[in-house]
Design a protein around this motif. Structure first.
Motif, PDB file in Angstrom:
ATOM      1  N   ASP A  67     -43.978  57.541 -42.142  1.00 47.43           N
ATOM      2  CA  ASP A  67     -44.471  59.179 -42.102  1.00 47.43           C
ATOM      3  C   ASP A  67     -45.997  59.234 -41.420  1.00 47.43           C
ATOM      4  O   ASP A  67     -46.893  58.458 -41.639  1.00 47.43           O
ATOM      5  CB  ASP A  67     -44.480  59.141 -43.683  1.00 47.43           C
ATOM      6  CG  ASP A  67     -43.227  59.363 -44.548  1.00 47.43           C
ATOM      7  OD1 ASP A  67     -42.390  58.822 -43.837  1.00 47.43           O
ATOM      8  OD2 ASP A  67     -43.300  59.868 -45.726  1.00 47.43           O
ATOM      9  N   ARG A  68     -45.981  60.044 -40.877  1.00 45.66           N
ATOM     10  CA  ARG A  68     -47.433  60.532 -40.245  1.00 45.66           C
ATOM     11  C   ARG A  68     -48.241  61.238 -41.185  1.00 45.66           C
ATOM     12  O   ARG A  68     -49.518  61.113 -41.156  1.00 45.66           O
ATOM     13  CB  ARG A  68     -47.116  61.528 -39.099  1.00 45.66           C
ATOM     14  CG  ARG A  68     -46.237  60.858 -38.251  1.00 45.66           C
ATOM     15  CD  ARG A  68     -46.316  61.541 -36.564  1.00 45.66           C
ATOM     16  NE  ARG A  68     -45.807  63.159 -36.742  1.00 45.66           N
ATOM     17  CZ  ARG A  68     -46.416  63.981 -36.038  1.00 45.66           C
ATOM     18  NH1 ARG A  68     -47.092  63.648 -34.854  1.00 45.66           N
ATOM     19  NH2 ARG A  68     -46.277  65.418 -36.379  1.00 45.66           N
ATOM     20  N   ALA A  80     -41.301  62.534 -39.132  1.00 41.23           N
ATOM     21  CA  ALA A  80     -41.706  61.438 -38.338  1.00 41.23           C
ATOM     22  C   ALA A  80     -40.542  60.986 -37.480  1.00 41.23           C
ATOM     23  O   ALA A  80     -40.659  60.692 -36.550  1.00 41.23           O
ATOM     24  CB  ALA A  80     -42.382  60.261 -39.359  1.00 41.23           C
ATOM     25  N   CYS A  83     -39.383  63.328 -34.593  1.00 41.50           N
ATOM     26  CA  CYS A  83     -40.178  63.068 -33.502  1.00 41.50           C
ATOM     27  C   CYS A  83     -39.994  61.897 -32.589  1.00 41.50           C
ATOM     28  O   CYS A  83     -40.321  61.870 -31.335  1.00 41.50           O
ATOM     29  CB  CYS A  83     -41.810  63.106 -33.911  1.00 41.50           C
ATOM     30  SG  CYS A  83     -42.277  64.363 -34.382  1.00 41.50           S
TER      31      CYS A  83
END
Length: 193
Positions: A67-68, A80, A83
């Motif tokens: 996860d960002r 995440a 993307c």
């Protein structure tokens, strides 16, 4: 939907606090939950498979995406992965629902391909399952907004962005969310012994 149009995200990063150990590595008939989900993706002809947050024991040939924005729940994992996904659609599947039949997922994908909505989620006996769905990967930006400006709740996100349901007629036990030792033992005892 041809394989080149769809990626797959297996959400495998939950805390597993109720289970007491990583759900991804639990087994039914010698296969881990994560292996079972990956096999479904392959059976559906999907080659771009992303493992969201997996931190278990086994090694897989697929990328593990962190996860960002940690601590934002499933939507953080999806953001995440979307993307990084290579395709315009993404099949989303939680690791803790390992019994979902591949043919139900195929029907879900077909409906999503023909839908004007950006998300189609599976529904059974009146239960909507947002973590069994097909989402357009273009939703990544809207997910980012949801997790950074709001609480990051999946249903709130879906209501804001629009979705429809694929109504499954399969027996409910196929959609069992195996989150604790009692459910795990019961499912294995009733259906796999």
């Amino acid at each position: 939907m041809q394989e080149k149009q769809i990626s797959m995200v297996v959400l495998a990063g939950g805390a597993s606090s109720r289970m007491g150990r990583d759900k991804s590595d639990l087994t039914i008939e010698g296969k881990t939950f994560l292996e079972m989900q990956i096999e479904k993706g392959k059976k559906l002809g999907i080659s771009d498979i992303l493992l969201s947050g997996y931190h278990g024991e086994k090694k897989y040939e697929y990328p593990i995406i962190s996860d960002r924005f940690p601590g934002k729940g499933p939507l953080g994992g999806l953001e995440a992965c979307f993307c990084k996904a290579k395709n315009p659609y993404c099949l989303v599947l939680g690791v803790d629902v390992p019994l979902v039949p591949a043919d139900e997922l195929a029907a879900l994908i077909r409906q999503a391909q023909n839908s004007d909505e950006k998300a189609v989620i599976l529904s059974h006996s009146g239960h909507e399952e947002p973590l069994m769905g097909v989402y357009r990967t273009e939703l990544a930006d809207a997910m980012l907004e949801e997790i950074t400006q709001r609480k990051g709740a999946v249903f709130a996100f879906l209501r804001r962005n629009g979705y429809e349901c694929y109504e499954s007629q399969a027996p409910d036990w196929y959609f069992s969310n195996i989150n604790d030792p009692e459910t795990y033992k019961e499912i294995v005892r009733k259906h796999f012994k």
